[in-house]
Structures are given as C-alpha cells and as structure tokens.
Design a protein around this motif. Structure first.
Motif, mmCIF file in Angstrom:
data_model
loop_
_atom_site.group_PDB
_atom_site.id
_atom_site.type_symbol
_atom_site.label_atom_id
_atom_site.label_comp_id
_atom_site.label_asym_id
_atom_site.label_seq_id
_atom_site.Cartn_x
_atom_site.Cartn_y
_atom_site.Cartn_z
ATOM 1 N N LEU A 1 36.311 30.703 48.122
ATOM 2 C CA LEU A 1 35.120 31.278 47.503
ATOM 3 C C LEU A 1 35.429 32.638 46.890
ATOM 4 O O LEU A 1 35.005 32.944 45.772
ATOM 5 N N ILE A 2 36.179 33.463 47.605
ATOM 6 C CA ILE A 2 36.548 34.782 47.086
ATOM 7 C C ILE A 2 37.382 34.637 45.814
ATOM 8 O O ILE A 2 37.135 35.323 44.817
ATOM 9 N N THR A 3 38.335 33.727 45.830
ATOM 10 C CA THR A 3 39.178 33.492 44.651
ATOM 11 C C THR A 3 38.329 33.019 43.471
ATOM 12 O O THR A 3 38.478 33.500 42.345
ATOM 13 N N GLU A 4 37.420 32.101 43.734
ATOM 14 C CA GLU A 4 36.546 31.571 42.689
ATOM 15 C C GLU A 4 35.673 32.678 42.088
ATOM 16 O O GLU A 4 35.519 32.778 40.867
ATOM 17 N N LEU A 5 35.120 33.525 42.940
ATOM 18 C CA LEU A 5 34.272 34.617 42.451
ATOM 19 C C LEU A 5 35.081 35.642 41.659
ATOM 20 O O LEU A 5 34.593 36.182 40.657
ATOM 21 N N LYS A 6 36.300 35.913 42.087
ATOM 22 C CA LYS A 6 37.150 36.848 41.330
ATOM 23 C C LYS A 6 37.449 36.306 39.941
ATOM 24 O O LYS A 6 37.446 37.055 38.959
ATOM 25 N N GLU A 7 37.694 35.002 39.852
ATOM 26 C CA GLU A 7 37.944 34.375 38.547
ATOM 27 C C GLU A 7 36.698 34.449 37.672
ATOM 28 O O GLU A 7 36.779 34.763 36.483
ATOM 29 N N GLU A 8 35.546 34.166 38.261
ATOM 30 C CA GLU A 8 34.288 34.233 37.516
ATOM 31 C C GLU A 8 34.020 35.659 37.034
ATOM 32 O O GLU A 8 33.602 35.878 35.899
ATOM 33 N N LEU A 9 34.285 36.627 37.901
ATOM 34 C CA LEU A 9 34.095 38.024 37.539
ATOM 35 C C LEU A 9 35.003 38.411 36.370
ATOM 36 O O LEU A 9 34.568 39.070 35.425
ATOM 37 N N GLN A 10 36.252 37.968 36.422
ATOM 38 C CA GLN A 10 37.195 38.271 35.346
ATOM 39 C C GLN A 10 36.731 37.655 34.029
ATOM 40 O O GLN A 10 36.806 38.296 32.980
ATOM 41 N N GLU A 11 36.234 36.432 34.079
ATOM 42 C CA GLU A 11 35.727 35.770 32.868
ATOM 43 C C GLU A 11 34.551 36.534 32.281
ATOM 44 O O GLU A 11 34.456 36.709 31.061
ATOM 45 N N LEU A 12 33.655 37.006 33.150
ATOM 46 C CA LEU A 12 32.507 37.772 32.662
ATOM 47 C C LEU A 12 32.948 39.093 32.040
ATOM 48 O O LEU A 12 32.430 39.499 30.995
ATOM 49 N N GLU A 13 33.895 39.753 32.681
ATOM 50 C CA GLU A 13 34.373 41.019 32.128
ATOM 51 C C GLU A 13 35.097 40.808 30.802
ATOM 52 O O GLU A 13 34.978 41.617 29.893
ATOM 53 N N ILE B 1 27.961 39.759 41.399
ATOM 54 C CA ILE B 1 29.206 39.158 41.893
ATOM 55 C C ILE B 1 30.072 40.209 42.583
ATOM 56 O O ILE B 1 30.688 39.929 43.616
ATOM 57 N N THR B 2 30.098 41.420 42.049
ATOM 58 C CA THR B 2 30.876 42.501 42.672
ATOM 59 C C THR B 2 30.354 42.788 44.075
ATOM 60 O O THR B 2 31.138 42.939 45.017
ATOM 61 N N LYS B 3 29.041 42.842 44.233
ATOM 62 C CA LYS B 3 28.446 43.082 45.552
ATOM 63 C C LYS B 3 28.743 41.918 46.494
ATOM 64 O O LYS B 3 29.111 42.110 47.653
ATOM 65 N N GLU B 4 28.595 40.703 45.981
ATOM 66 C CA GLU B 4 28.869 39.520 46.800
ATOM 67 C C GLU B 4 30.333 39.491 47.239
ATOM 68 O O GLU B 4 30.643 39.205 48.402
ATOM 69 N N LEU B 5 31.244 39.834 46.331
ATOM 70 C CA LEU B 5 32.671 39.888 46.672
ATOM 71 C C LEU B 5 32.938 40.927 47.752
ATOM 72 O O LEU B 5 33.706 40.680 48.686
ATOM 73 N N SER B 6 32.306 42.063 47.622
ATOM 74 C CA SER B 6 32.472 43.120 48.623
ATOM 75 C C SER B 6 32.034 42.637 50.004
ATOM 76 O O SER B 6 32.733 42.836 51.001
ATOM 77 N N ASP B 7 30.884 41.984 50.054
ATOM 78 C CA ASP B 7 30.380 41.463 51.329
ATOM 79 C C ASP B 7 31.313 40.394 51.911
ATOM 80 O O ASP B 7 31.603 40.384 53.107
#
Length: 132
Positions: free
Chosen positions: A7-19, A40-46
C-alpha cells in the motif's frame, strides 16, 4: 512484501504521478491535484508511522525482559537508577539463578536479534523517560 508495504509503495507511485502531472495551467485542476497530494502525503505519513510501530513490536519474552529492566531502572534501591547497571544486574542474577524463573526463561529464549531489539526498546524508553 506485506500488504502495508504494498500500500505504501502504491501510494508513493500515485503521489509521484500526481506531482509529475502538475502544471496544467487550469486552476481548478491544480487545486484538486494539490488537495489529492496533501491527502496522500498525510495518509503516507500515517502508514509509515504504523509500519515503524509494527517493526518495534516485541514478543512476550522480549516484553518480560524489557519490563524487568524498566522496573529495576525505576526502583529506588540505589543501584537501579542507571540503565547499564540494570543490564549488568540482570545478567548477574541470571547467571546466579537468582532472578524470577519467568524472567530467566524469557531471557534464554531470546535470539541475538531479539535481544538487540530489547536493548533498542530499552534505550528508546530510557531516552524518553525522565527520572526525578
């Protein structure tokens, strides 16, 4: 890879795509993207905090040993006020077979890695624990 790691990896990829997609010059789209990025940044932090917490979960034997070390360090007997003294004294009692059986047995069940994790947890506790 655990579900949490996936999940963390998936969210990091999604975050990179958005950026990477920023810069459309459409204010409404940019605002929506910024909101998604913030979420997504907050969710990743949690999730990363949860992952770190899971890494430091001790098993029952580790917890028994750690609890004894913390209790001795907090004791007012004059010798238990220093963490290294607590570790030394525990080993002294274990080798002399003069400590509670459950603590002795718990200690002998620890692998080197599990023992190191107890020491790490004890050090973290000591750094965050103020003694008057």
């Amino acid at each position: 890879m655990s579900k949490l790691e996936s999940l963390i990896t998936e969210l990091k990829e999604e975050l990179q795509e958005l950026e990477d997609a920023r810069g459309t010059r459409f204010p409404m789209i940019e605002e929506a993207t910024d909101i998604q990025i913030a979420y997504i940044t907050k969710e990743l932090s949690d999730l990363e905090m949860l992952q770190e917490h899971e890494k430091h979960q001790l098993n029952e034997n580790q917890q028994i040993v750690l609890d004894w070390l913390k209790a001795y360090t907090d004791s007012d007997n004059g010798n238990g006020d220093k963490p290294i003294s607590a570790i030394w004294y525990m080993m002294y009692l274990i080798t002399g077979n003069a400590i509670e059986r459950r603590v002795r047995n718990a200690y002998f069940e620890l692998t080197r890695k599990k023992e190191a994790e107890v020491l790490q947890a004890f050090a973290e506790w000591g750094l965050n624990h103020e003694r008057d």
